[in-house]
Write a protein that holds these residues in place. Structure first.
Motif, PDB file in Angstrom:
ATOM      1  N   GLY A  55       0.800  -1.216   0.000  1.00  0.00           N
ATOM      2  CA  GLY A  55       0.000   0.000   0.000  1.00  0.00           C
ATOM      3  C   GLY A  55       0.833   1.267   0.000  1.00  0.00           C
ATOM      4  N   ALA A  56       0.116   2.388   0.042  1.00  0.00           N
ATOM      5  CA  ALA A  56       0.795   3.679   0.169  1.00  0.00           C
ATOM      6  C   ALA A  56       1.569   3.706   1.489  1.00  0.00           C
ATOM      7  CB  ALA A  56      -0.232   4.798   0.127  1.00  0.00           C
ATOM      8  N   THR A  57       1.123   2.907   2.455  1.00  0.00           N
ATOM      9  CA  THR A  57       1.807   2.840   3.751  1.00  0.00           C
ATOM     10  C   THR A  57       3.297   2.566   3.554  1.00  0.00           C
ATOM     11  OG1 THR A  57      -0.194   2.094   4.842  1.00  0.00           O
ATOM     12  CG2 THR A  57       1.874   1.543   5.932  1.00  0.00           C
ATOM     13  N   HIS A  81      -2.186  10.675   7.445  1.00  0.00           N
ATOM     14  CA  HIS A  81      -2.608   9.317   7.790  1.00  0.00           C
ATOM     15  C   HIS A  81      -1.616   8.739   8.804  1.00  0.00           C
ATOM     16  CE1 HIS A  81      -2.937   4.897   6.806  1.00  0.00           C
ATOM     17  NE2 HIS A  81      -4.220   5.229   6.840  1.00  0.00           N
ATOM     18  N   ASP A 161       1.623  12.919   0.161  1.00  0.00           N
ATOM     19  CA  ASP A 161       0.799  11.722   0.210  1.00  0.00           C
ATOM     20  C   ASP A 161      -0.427  11.996  -0.665  1.00  0.00           C
ATOM     21  OD1 ASP A 161      -0.975   9.727   0.735  1.00  0.00           O
ATOM     22  OD2 ASP A 161      -0.988   9.974   2.916  1.00  0.00           O
ATOM     23  N   ALA A 163      -2.422   9.732  -1.781  1.00  0.00           N
ATOM     24  CA  ALA A 163      -3.079   8.415  -1.740  1.00  0.00           C
ATOM     25  C   ALA A 163      -4.415   8.431  -2.471  1.00  0.00           C
ATOM     26  CB  ALA A 163      -3.277   7.976  -0.296  1.00  0.00           C
ATOM     27  N   HIS A 164      -5.179   9.521  -2.287  1.00  0.00           N
ATOM     28  CA  HIS A 164      -6.528   9.558  -2.867  1.00  0.00           C
ATOM     29  C   HIS A 164      -6.573  10.247  -4.235  1.00  0.00           C
ATOM     30  CE1 HIS A 164      -8.567   8.003   0.717  1.00  0.00           C
ATOM     31  NE2 HIS A 164      -7.567   8.567   1.364  1.00  0.00           N
ATOM     32  N   SER A 189      -1.943   5.730  -3.685  1.00  0.00           N
ATOM     33  CA  SER A 189      -2.544   4.451  -3.304  1.00  0.00           C
ATOM     34  C   SER A 189      -3.442   4.005  -4.456  1.00  0.00           C
ATOM     35  CB  SER A 189      -3.356   4.685  -2.028  1.00  0.00           C
ATOM     36  OG  SER A 189      -3.696   3.497  -1.424  1.00  0.00           O
ATOM     37  N   HIS A 191      -4.801   1.347  -5.344  1.00  0.00           N
ATOM     38  CA  HIS A 191      -5.977   0.490  -5.116  1.00  0.00           C
ATOM     39  C   HIS A 191      -7.185   1.300  -4.656  1.00  0.00           C
ATOM     40  CE1 HIS A 191      -5.879   0.355  -0.616  1.00  0.00           C
ATOM     41  NE2 HIS A 191      -4.601   0.605  -0.787  1.00  0.00           N
ATOM     42  N   LYS A 192      -6.959   2.540  -4.230  1.00  0.00           N
ATOM     43  CA  LYS A 192      -8.106   3.336  -3.789  1.00  0.00           C
ATOM     44  C   LYS A 192      -8.923   3.865  -4.968  1.00  0.00           C
ATOM     45  CE  LYS A 192      -6.002   5.099   0.450  1.00  0.00           C
ATOM     46  NZ  LYS A 192      -6.237   3.860   1.176  1.00  0.00           N
TER      47      LYS A 192
HETATM   48  C1  LIG Z   1      -4.420   9.794   3.176  1.00  0.00           C
HETATM   49  C2  LIG Z   1      -3.968   8.358   3.253  1.00  0.00           C
HETATM   50  N1  LIG Z   1      -2.668   8.083   3.145  1.00  0.00           N
HETATM   51  C3  LIG Z   1      -2.204   6.825   3.202  1.00  0.00           C
HETATM   52  C4  LIG Z   1      -3.047   5.766   3.387  1.00  0.00           C
HETATM   53  C5  LIG Z   1      -2.497   4.375   3.441  1.00  0.00           C
HETATM   54  O1  LIG Z   1      -2.800   3.748   2.239  1.00  0.00           O
HETATM   55  P1  LIG Z   1      -2.724   2.174   2.027  1.00  0.00           P
HETATM   56  O2  LIG Z   1      -3.971   1.609   2.611  1.00  0.00           O
HETATM   57  O3  LIG Z   1      -2.649   2.014   0.543  1.00  0.00           O
HETATM   58  O4  LIG Z   1      -1.507   1.684   2.716  1.00  0.00           O
HETATM   59  C6  LIG Z   1      -4.430   6.003   3.516  1.00  0.00           C
HETATM   60  C7  LIG Z   1      -5.353   4.888   3.726  1.00  0.00           C
HETATM   61  O5  LIG Z   1      -6.522   5.021   3.961  1.00  0.00           O
HETATM   62  C8  LIG Z   1      -4.899   7.338   3.446  1.00  0.00           C
HETATM   63  O6  LIG Z   1      -6.205   7.623   3.562  1.00  0.00           O
END
Ligand SMILES: Cc1ncc(COP(=O)(O)O)c(C=O)c1O
Length: 437
Positions: A55-57, A81, A161, A163-164, A189, A191-192
């Motif tokens: 994930g983005a994590t 996040h 980040d 992600a969205h 991210s 997959h989102k």
């Molecule tokens: C703003 C934001 N950054 C990072 C993440 C982490 O993403 P991932 O679930 O792909 O690891 C999320 C997950 O909800 C998120 O909302």
């Protein structure tokens, strides 16, 4: 093979391969994976892209490990996040949190502004990097062009980040991408919002401020050495799909979305660029919380997340015109049933002040001896836990910050509204974990 798995997976398990000849190696790609990553980088305008399987994590952890180290100062948007906080624990950097305002009518956070970043850099000239989230969960974007200039004038990298916002590169109607605005490291991210499997994401690098070798090294620290090839194939496929058809697919979707009328007010704060595919509707005019409307719509319609006075929907590649019609019809009938209710009173969600240094860094809090105490005794103690009520998933308290009156009141309000207390050692909030300093 176990028959239930066979029925569920078909031949998928036979194709669950690993680093066989011809399939390259994500830890040091030189073949097909390097080529697929290069296609993605070229399409979205980065110098280099890395596929992520955690994930983005994983990308955010690596971005921090590659740019800051123990004791380094880093400016961090307070609305990030929790994976960014995890990155601070690993890297040992000392954050200063950049505040965000809260829309008093909606009770929802605005993105970090340019002025707050500039004030942070002026107050902390030893800053080594700036980390922001843009777009926010509700699809609102920071003024990244101006922020990138300001951060670069200070001689440090900007990590975003996104992600969205993985889809922003594929249609001109979306807000400017973080890469186009000048960010150095961007985490998406996929997959989102794109058509890939859960866990898949992409890390991008642009320019020379951050070392590509250091990012690769950091990714190999935090990611598995056995990435699943279904995830990697899904990333490659989504990259090709977007490069070839992204503009057409999003063009069609945006056209439909524009034609719908919603019976509830839509959150579109003036002057803030916004993702047209995030639909945040106010529920307070009909006397409902977002949580209550969410329950009324289920199981037919699953929203992205409810808040105290609103409900946010995430429209995307899987959204059809029929789905939007169903949503509009259901909302109209709920509106007809509840429109005579008294509106909800405003929610007292406090804004987060512009620059705040926590009592302890997340790493110091993580390694500190800890104990649990009753909530009523926690006032002014230092939190040992990052509690991010979900929704909206933004930490109300970050490990290392003090439990102020306002933090405790916000936690209680969100709990009463039905939010899930992610990160709390005691999700009932009867006790809180504090640092024994
Ligand atoms: C703003 C934001 N950054 C990072 C993440 C982490 O993403 P991932 O679930 O792909 O690891 C999320 C997950 O909800 C998120 O909302």
């Amino acid at each position: 093979m176990e028959p239930l798995l066979r029925a569920l997976w078909g031949t998928a398990l036979e194709q669950d391969l690993s680093e066989l000849p011809g399939l390259d190696n994500l830890a040091q790609p030189t073949g097909v994976l390097a080529e697929a990553q290069a296609v993605v980088a070229a399409t979205v305008g980065s110098d280099r892209a890395w596929f992520l399987v955690n994930g983005a994590t994983g990308g955010l952890l690596a971005a921090l490990l590659a740019t800051v180290g123990p004791g380094d100062r880093v400016l961090v948007g307070r609305n990030v996040h929790r994976s960014v906080i995890a990155g601070l624990v690993l890297a040992g950097a000392k954050p200063v949190y950049l505040g965000v305002g809260v829309d008093p009518q909606w009770g929802l956070p605005w993105p970090v502004t340019r002025d707050v970043v500039a004030a942070g850099l002026a107050a902390y000239p030893d800053t080594k990097a700036v980390v922001l989230v843009s777009p926010t969960y509700e699809g609102l974007c920071s003024p990244l062009l101006e922020i990138a200039q300001c951060v670069h004038n200070h001689g440090v990298p900007l990590i975003v980040d996104e992600a969205h916002g993985s889809h922003f590169a594929y249609h001109p109607a979306f807000p400017v991408t973080a890469l186009a605005a000048g960010a150095d490291v961007v985490v998406q991210s996929w997959h989102k919002t794109l058509g890939t499997l859960t866990q898949t994401a992409v890390l991008h690098l642009k320019g020379e401020r951050v070392s590509a070798e250091r990012l690769s090294q950091a990714l190999n620290l935090v990611q598995t050495s056995s990435p699943n090839y279904w995830l990697l194939a899904a990333l490659e496929g989504a990259g090709v799909q977007m490069a070839q058809q992204g503009e057409q697919i999003y063009g069609r979707l945006l056209q439909w979305v524009k034609t719908f009328e919603w019976p509830l007010p839509r959150w579109q704060p003036p002057g803030i660029p916004q993702d047209p595919l995030r639909l945040t509707l106010g529920t307070w005019p009909i006397g409902l919380t977002g949580f209550a409307l969410d329950e009324l719509l289920q199981p037919q319609i699953i929203a992205e997340f409810p808040s105290g006075r609103s409900l946010t929907f995430c429209l995307g590649l899987g959204t059809t015109q029929t789905m939007l019609e169903t949503l509009a019809d259901r909302l109209k009938s709920v509106y007809t049933e509840y429109c005579h209710n008294a509106p909800l009173p405003p929610l007292a969600i406090p804004s987060i002040p512009s620059c705040q240094e926590p009592a302890l860094s997340p790493r110091e809090a993580y390694f500190c001896p800890q104990r649990s105490i009753p909530l009523r005794a926690a006032l002014n103690e230092i939190s040992a836990e990052t509690i991010a009520p979900y929704p909206p998933g933004i930490p109300t308290v970050i490990a290392g910050e003090r439990f102020t009156e306002s933090v405790i009141a916000t936690l209680q309000t969100l709990q009463e509204l039905g939010a899930e207390m992610v990160g709390a050692s005691d999700p009932t909030l009867q006790t809180l974990r504090i640092c024994k300093v």
